[in-house]
Write a protein that holds these residues in place. Sequence first.
Motif, PDB file in Angstrom:
ATOM      1  N   LEU A  71       1.290  -1.220   0.036  1.00 12.86           N
ATOM      2  CA  LEU A  71       0.148   0.013   0.340  1.00 12.86           C
ATOM      3  C   LEU A  71       0.774   0.930  -0.329  1.00 12.86           C
ATOM      4  O   LEU A  71       0.638   2.322  -0.926  1.00 12.86           O
ATOM      5  CB  LEU A  71      -0.726   0.192   1.439  1.00 12.86           C
ATOM      6  N   GLU A  72       1.922   1.288   0.550  1.00 15.10           N
ATOM      7  CA  GLU A  72       2.929   2.262   1.038  1.00 15.10           C
ATOM      8  C   GLU A  72       3.205   2.771  -0.359  1.00 15.10           C
ATOM      9  O   GLU A  72       4.060   3.474  -0.869  1.00 15.10           O
ATOM     10  CB  GLU A  72       3.841   2.583   1.899  1.00 15.10           C
TER      11      GLU A  72
ATOM     12  N   SER B 209      -1.900   4.756   3.132  1.00 14.29           N
ATOM     13  CA  SER B 209      -1.651   3.417   3.504  1.00 14.29           C
ATOM     14  C   SER B 209      -0.941   3.796   5.280  1.00 14.29           C
ATOM     15  O   SER B 209      -1.041   2.964   6.464  1.00 14.29           O
ATOM     16  CB  SER B 209      -0.138   2.933   2.930  1.00 14.29           C
TER      17      SER B 209
END
Length: 130
Positions: free
Chosen positions: A58-59, A66
């Motif tokens: 996600l990051e 995130s």
Amino acid sequence: MGSLLAFMAWHKEHGTTSDPVPVLADMMAFFPVYADISGGAALTAMDPALIAQKLDSLEERDPEFSASFSSSLHEYVHFLGQTGRWSGTLESLGVLHGVLYHGMFNEKFSSAGWPRTRADGGQHGSRKSA
């Protein structure tokens, strides 16, 4: 679904944000994803390694999302622990808390419990004592 309703009631009293809608949306989106990546494992004993991998993914795509998602999931895990709904080990609960706490700040945190930076490529140094 019952634990989600209980979580929302808990969030109203103990949550860190006044608006529960984003937290609820994050959890409703996360539950089926976790079922998929974990092979249907219980949400009440989440695997910190799977969560760390998901947060890394996600990051890379959206650091702001995130961090927000980590915050929502951190609250859910806190709820599980406080209400006696956590069914995993205390050690995994502690590691998961660490993964999510560091995720709120877009910091890497290995599933073994050591904070790590992008520069160290996931290699673990010694733990710092408190």
